[in-house]
Scaffold this motif. Structure first.
Motif, PDB file in Angstrom:
ATOM      1  N   ARG A  42     -23.848  25.052  40.338  1.00  0.00           N
ATOM      2  CA  ARG A  42     -23.621  23.964  41.300  1.00  0.00           C
ATOM      3  C   ARG A  42     -23.496  24.514  42.723  1.00  0.00           C
ATOM      4  N   ARG A  43     -22.713  25.591  42.905  1.00  0.00           N
ATOM      5  CA  ARG A  43     -22.508  26.152  44.240  1.00  0.00           C
ATOM      6  C   ARG A  43     -23.819  26.657  44.835  1.00  0.00           C
ATOM      7  N   CYS A  45     -26.881  25.803  44.051  1.00  0.00           N
ATOM      8  CA  CYS A  45     -27.792  24.691  44.335  1.00  0.00           C
ATOM      9  C   CYS A  45     -27.344  23.906  45.563  1.00  0.00           C
ATOM     10  N   ASP A  46     -26.045  23.713  45.703  1.00  0.00           N
ATOM     11  CA  ASP A  46     -25.533  23.028  46.895  1.00  0.00           C
ATOM     12  C   ASP A  46     -25.889  23.817  48.153  1.00  0.00           C
ATOM     13  N   THR A  65     -19.723  18.063  34.963  1.00  0.00           N
ATOM     14  CA  THR A  65     -20.657  18.520  35.986  1.00  0.00           C
ATOM     15  C   THR A  65     -21.650  17.484  36.494  1.00  0.00           C
TER      16      THR A  65
END
Length: 167
Positions: A42-43, A45-46, A65
């Motif tokens: 997630r990090r 991709c963000d 998620t």
């Protein structure tokens, strides 16, 4: 296993994709490593502005998620909604069955709920709704017609079931 997943994530991100399709990225990992892998994905991709399509059977990973969920049965979308909506108010009988069968939903020592029957042979699927042979609410229409996705309310919640309320 966790280190291998990190390497695969790094390889996937090296090409700077707009979309990463992660198929069972946490299978066979313990829950603490699962959480680390999903947080890393997630990090990263963000940071890069990429989206992730997570393909998994693990409803716990989805709950922790996903922003939006599409539940599929026998190759068709049965229900899709924002994650919080889907977990709070499942409308398709298959979605409700999946959530009811998740560990931790019942009393300690109680058998897990199950969905009766078997998945249809996709080389010769049944007519109508593919879940109808297993659905405790199936009506004659369900065995004859394929239900299309239809909206429920205004929050992007859609369900492919004739029984679901129309709002």
């Amino acid at each position: 296993g966790g280190m291998r997943q990190r390497v695969v994530i790094a390889l996937a991100l090296a090409a700077e994709p707009e979309l990463i399709i992660a198929d069972e990225p946490t299978t066979a990992l313990d829950v603490s490593v699962q959480a680390q892998i999903m947080a890393l994905l997630r990090r990263l991709c963000d940071d890069r502005g990429a989206a992730v399509m997570l393909v998994t059977h693990d409803m716990g990973v989805i709950a922790e998620t996903a922003d939006r969920v599409a539940v599929m049965y026998a190759g068709r979308i049965a229900e899709q909604a924002p994650a919080a909506t889907l977990f709070a108010r499942p409308e398709h009988p298959y979605t409700a069955g999946l959530l009811g069968a998740a560990p931790g939903e019942g009393e300690p020592g109680q058998r897990l709920a199950s969905i009766e029957g078997t998945v249809p042979d996709l080389r010769a699927p049944p007519p109508g709704c593919r879940f109808a042979p297993r659905c405790p609410f199936a009506a004659p229409r369900c065995h004859a017609e394929v239900p299309g996705l239809r909206p429920l309310g205004g929050a992007g919640h859609e369900v492919a079931c004739f029984r679901a309320p129309v709002e």
